[in-house]
Scaffold this motif. Structure first.
Motif, PDB file in Angstrom:
ATOM      1  N   UNK A 280      61.891  10.489  19.274  1.00 35.39           N
ATOM      2  CA  UNK A 280      62.898  10.530  18.209  1.00 35.39           C
ATOM      3  C   UNK A 280      64.283  10.754  18.800  1.00 35.39           C
ATOM      4  N   UNK A 281      64.386  11.698  19.732  1.00 35.51           N
ATOM      5  CA  UNK A 281      65.684  12.030  20.327  1.00 35.51           C
ATOM      6  C   UNK A 281      66.358  10.810  20.929  1.00 35.51           C
ATOM      7  N   UNK A 282      65.582   9.950  21.586  1.00 28.76           N
ATOM      8  CA  UNK A 282      66.170   8.787  22.261  1.00 28.76           C
ATOM      9  C   UNK A 282      66.037   7.494  21.460  1.00 28.76           C
ATOM     10  N   UNK A 283      65.720   7.621  20.175  1.00 26.47           N
ATOM     11  CA  UNK A 283      65.691   6.438  19.319  1.00 26.47           C
ATOM     12  C   UNK A 283      67.110   5.888  19.145  1.00 26.47           C
ATOM     13  N   UNK A 284      67.290   4.571  19.242  1.00 29.82           N
ATOM     14  CA  UNK A 284      68.625   3.989  19.021  1.00 29.82           C
ATOM     15  C   UNK A 284      69.113   4.151  17.586  1.00 29.82           C
ATOM     16  N   UNK A 285      68.229   4.548  16.689  1.00 29.00           N
ATOM     17  CA  UNK A 285      68.649   4.766  15.302  1.00 29.00           C
ATOM     18  C   UNK A 285      69.472   6.036  15.143  1.00 29.00           C
ATOM     19  N   UNK A 286      69.349   6.954  16.076  1.00 30.52           N
ATOM     20  CA  UNK A 286      70.172   8.157  16.076  1.00 30.52           C
ATOM     21  C   UNK A 286      71.346   7.948  17.022  1.00 30.52           C
ATOM     22  N   UNK A 287      72.431   8.674  16.775  1.00 28.42           N
ATOM     23  CA  UNK A 287      73.575   8.579  17.671  1.00 28.42           C
ATOM     24  C   UNK A 287      74.043   9.982  18.052  1.00 28.42           C
ATOM     25  N   UNK A 288      74.505  10.150  19.280  1.00 33.75           N
ATOM     26  CA  UNK A 288      75.031  11.451  19.700  1.00 33.75           C
ATOM     27  C   UNK A 288      76.160  11.917  18.793  1.00 33.75           C
ATOM     28  N   UNK A 289      76.194  13.202  18.524  1.00 36.75           N
ATOM     29  CA  UNK A 289      77.227  13.777  17.666  1.00 36.75           C
ATOM     30  C   UNK A 289      76.790  13.972  16.237  1.00 36.75           C
ATOM     31  N   UNK A 290      75.641  13.444  15.849  1.00 38.91           N
ATOM     32  CA  UNK A 290      75.150  13.624  14.483  1.00 38.91           C
ATOM     33  C   UNK A 290      74.856  15.092  14.196  1.00 38.91           C
ATOM     34  N   UNK A 291      75.160  15.511  12.975  1.00 41.35           N
ATOM     35  CA  UNK A 291      74.751  16.823  12.507  1.00 41.35           C
ATOM     36  C   UNK A 291      73.327  16.738  11.968  1.00 41.35           C
ATOM     37  N   UNK A 292      72.752  17.895  11.669  1.00 39.74           N
ATOM     38  CA  UNK A 292      71.400  17.913  11.117  1.00 39.74           C
ATOM     39  C   UNK A 292      71.343  17.158   9.794  1.00 39.74           C
ATOM     40  N   UNK A 293      72.370  17.329   8.952  1.00 38.94           N
ATOM     41  CA  UNK A 293      72.389  16.650   7.661  1.00 38.94           C
ATOM     42  C   UNK A 293      72.470  15.135   7.828  1.00 38.94           C
ATOM     43  N   UNK A 294      73.252  14.677   8.782  1.00 33.89           N
ATOM     44  CA  UNK A 294      73.372  13.238   9.024  1.00 33.89           C
ATOM     45  C   UNK A 294      72.094  12.667   9.626  1.00 33.89           C
ATOM     46  N   UNK A 295      71.457  13.437  10.486  1.00 33.29           N
ATOM     47  CA  UNK A 295      70.273  12.933  11.177  1.00 33.29           C
ATOM     48  C   UNK A 295      69.013  12.987  10.321  1.00 33.29           C
ATOM     49  N   UNK A 296      68.959  13.885   9.350  1.00 37.26           N
ATOM     50  CA  UNK A 296      67.714  14.141   8.621  1.00 37.26           C
ATOM     51  C   UNK A 296      67.053  12.880   8.048  1.00 37.26           C
ATOM     52  N   UNK A 297      67.744  12.035   7.270  1.00 38.04           N
ATOM     53  CA  UNK A 297      67.034  10.883   6.688  1.00 38.04           C
ATOM     54  C   UNK A 297      66.484   9.934   7.743  1.00 38.04           C
ATOM     55  N   UNK A 298      67.184   9.793   8.860  1.00 37.05           N
ATOM     56  CA  UNK A 298      66.709   8.915   9.930  1.00 37.05           C
ATOM     57  C   UNK A 298      65.496   9.537  10.607  1.00 37.05           C
ATOM     58  N   UNK A 299      65.570  10.840  10.856  1.00 34.37           N
ATOM     59  CA  UNK A 299      64.447  11.536  11.501  1.00 34.37           C
ATOM     60  C   UNK A 299      63.215  11.491  10.600  1.00 34.37           C
ATOM     61  N   UNK A 300      63.415  11.671   9.295  1.00 32.73           N
ATOM     62  CA  UNK A 300      62.279  11.598   8.363  1.00 32.73           C
ATOM     63  C   UNK A 300      61.608  10.230   8.434  1.00 32.73           C
ATOM     64  N   UNK A 301      62.404   9.178   8.472  1.00 29.52           N
ATOM     65  CA  UNK A 301      61.848   7.828   8.552  1.00 29.52           C
ATOM     66  C   UNK A 301      61.115   7.606   9.866  1.00 29.52           C
ATOM     67  N   UNK A 302      61.716   8.051  10.974  1.00 32.36           N
ATOM     68  CA  UNK A 302      61.071   7.910  12.267  1.00 32.36           C
ATOM     69  C   UNK A 302      59.757   8.690  12.319  1.00 32.36           C
ATOM     70  N   UNK A 303      59.775   9.909  11.784  1.00 35.88           N
ATOM     71  CA  UNK A 303      58.568  10.746  11.806  1.00 35.88           C
ATOM     72  C   UNK A 303      57.417  10.097  11.024  1.00 35.88           C
ATOM     73  N   UNK A 304      57.747   9.526   9.857  1.00 38.11           N
ATOM     74  CA  UNK A 304      56.704   8.863   9.062  1.00 38.11           C
ATOM     75  C   UNK A 304      56.105   7.677   9.825  1.00 38.11           C
ATOM     76  N   UNK A 305      56.981   6.927  10.509  1.00 38.22           N
ATOM     77  CA  UNK A 305      56.479   5.777  11.273  1.00 38.22           C
ATOM     78  C   UNK A 305      55.636   6.200  12.462  1.00 38.22           C
ATOM     79  N   UNK A 306      56.011   7.312  13.085  1.00 38.16           N
ATOM     80  CA  UNK A 306      55.308   7.753  14.292  1.00 38.16           C
ATOM     81  C   UNK A 306      53.934   8.338  13.991  1.00 38.16           C
ATOM     82  N   UNK A 307      53.829   9.089  12.890  1.00 37.95           N
ATOM     83  CA  UNK A 307      52.549   9.743  12.591  1.00 37.95           C
ATOM     84  C   UNK A 307      51.789   9.051  11.474  1.00 37.95           C
ATOM     85  N   UNK A 308      52.392   8.071  10.823  1.00 40.97           N
ATOM     86  CA  UNK A 308      51.677   7.270   9.841  1.00 40.97           C
ATOM     87  C   UNK A 308      51.362   7.976   8.552  1.00 40.97           C
ATOM     88  N   UNK A 309      52.281   8.771   8.049  1.00 41.90           N
ATOM     89  CA  UNK A 309      52.020   9.444   6.769  1.00 41.90           C
ATOM     90  C   UNK A 309      53.249  10.127   6.259  1.00 41.90           C
TER      91      UNK A 309
END
Length: 311
Positions: A280-309
């Motif tokens: 997730x950290x090195x996904x191109x969908x995230x960019x350096x400098x993002x805050x937790x609030x900015x990153x959350x929706x992208x991280x949620x999407x990545x997490x669902x894709x990675x674990x399948x649920x």
């Protein structure tokens, strides 16, 4: 239970200059190179002998209590919601803050920071480390770096050519005298960070700090310091956690399980969930400098894709 702490520091600084490796001058062409003579390590000092006994006892107690697991934690379900929360807590917060009073243990929010340049890791041993132990450590670190590169998709490897991530493996006395060596790297290491290394508490058996540009949120350099007195498994666990933290996961969380980013010491080596957080950290969908609030929706999407649920 005997518990120990690892310390992870991140510091911002001015833009850094590229560094070249410390290499000796080539031998004259008129004569063959002189043979390399392996010097025997000096006898351990009383301070180092005491530290060796102390950390051996810590490892024994942890193993007796079922800690320092070396499996990837596959028996523990990883759910998308928990993976999201663990990533945000570990990647977008720091364990320590820096102020006028120096470095203090205080969790603070931190923008997402990672490496853009290839990570070139050099291992530096104190004279106290025997040659056979140096060879083992280098092989283990090289293998681990190859794994991290595969997981992140980012170039990471062991080299002495223009290193930007140094791993020091040193004894008590060598660590206390490490200040001039760290300053000689000329990468903007602040005096309070050097002090955190040279005055490391006995309850801390390894640490790492990363240096980034003041506004870029990109790591430029990092330094990890590992106690040479650590027994085999604690030593290996330090390699796993400090190098991974130096890639951009600076915090720990008691809710992260299975994970090495947790001070309970249940896991010694990088787990399945830790690999997912690095992906997730090195996904191109995230960019350096993002805050937790900015990153959350992208991280949620990545997490669902990675674990399948969803949860």
């Amino acid at each position: 239970m005997v518990r120990v702490k690892r310390v992870h520091l991140m510091m911002a600084g001015a833009a850094m200059l590229a560094l070249s490796g410390c290499m000796g001058a080539p031998a004259p062409t008129s004569a063959p190179p002189a043979p390399v003579v392996a010097l025997a390590p000096p006898p351990p000092t009383p301070k180092s002998v005491a530290a060796t006994a102390y950390y051996a006892q810590i490892q024994q107690v942890l193993l007796r209590e079922g800690m320092l697991r070396t499996d990837p934690g596959s028996d523990i379900p990883i759910r998308a919601e928990r993976l999201t929360e663990n990533f945000l807590k570990i990647a977008l917060f720091q364990e320590f803050s820096r102020g006028r009073g120096g470095i203090t243990r205080e969790e603070t929010a931190s923008p997402l920071t990672r490496w853009r340049d290839p990570v070139r890791v050099a291992v530096r041993f104190g004279p106290s480390v025997p040659a056979e132990k140096q060879a083992t450590d280098r092989a283990r670190i090289a293998s681990y770096l190859a794994r991290l590169s595969q997981v992140t998709g980012h170039p990471i490897g062991l080299t002495d050519v223009a290193p930007n991530f140094w791993v020091y493996i040193v004894s008590e006395d060598e660590r206390e005298a490490l200040g001039p060596e760290l300053a000689s790297l000329r990468i903007g290491i602040a005096p309070d960070v050097i002090q955190a290394v040279t005055r490391m508490s006995p309850t801390t058996y390894c640490n790492v700090f990363a240096i980034s540009g003041a506004e870029s949120h990109l790591h430029r350099h990092a330094v990890a310091v590992i106690r040479a007195e650590n027994p085999d498994l604690l030593r290996l666990s330090c390699f796993h956690e400090e190098i991974a933290q130096g890639l951009g996961l600076p915090n720990d969380s008691p809710r992260a399980r299975p994970s090495i980013f947790n001070d309970d010491e249940e896991f010694a080596l990088l787990t399945d969930q830790d690999e997912l957080m690095l992906r997730i950290l090195y996904s191109p969908e995230l960019r350096p400098g993002m805050t937790a609030a900015e990153a959350r929706p992208i991280v949620e999407s990545l997490a669902r894709r990675l674990v399948g649920g969803e949860s």
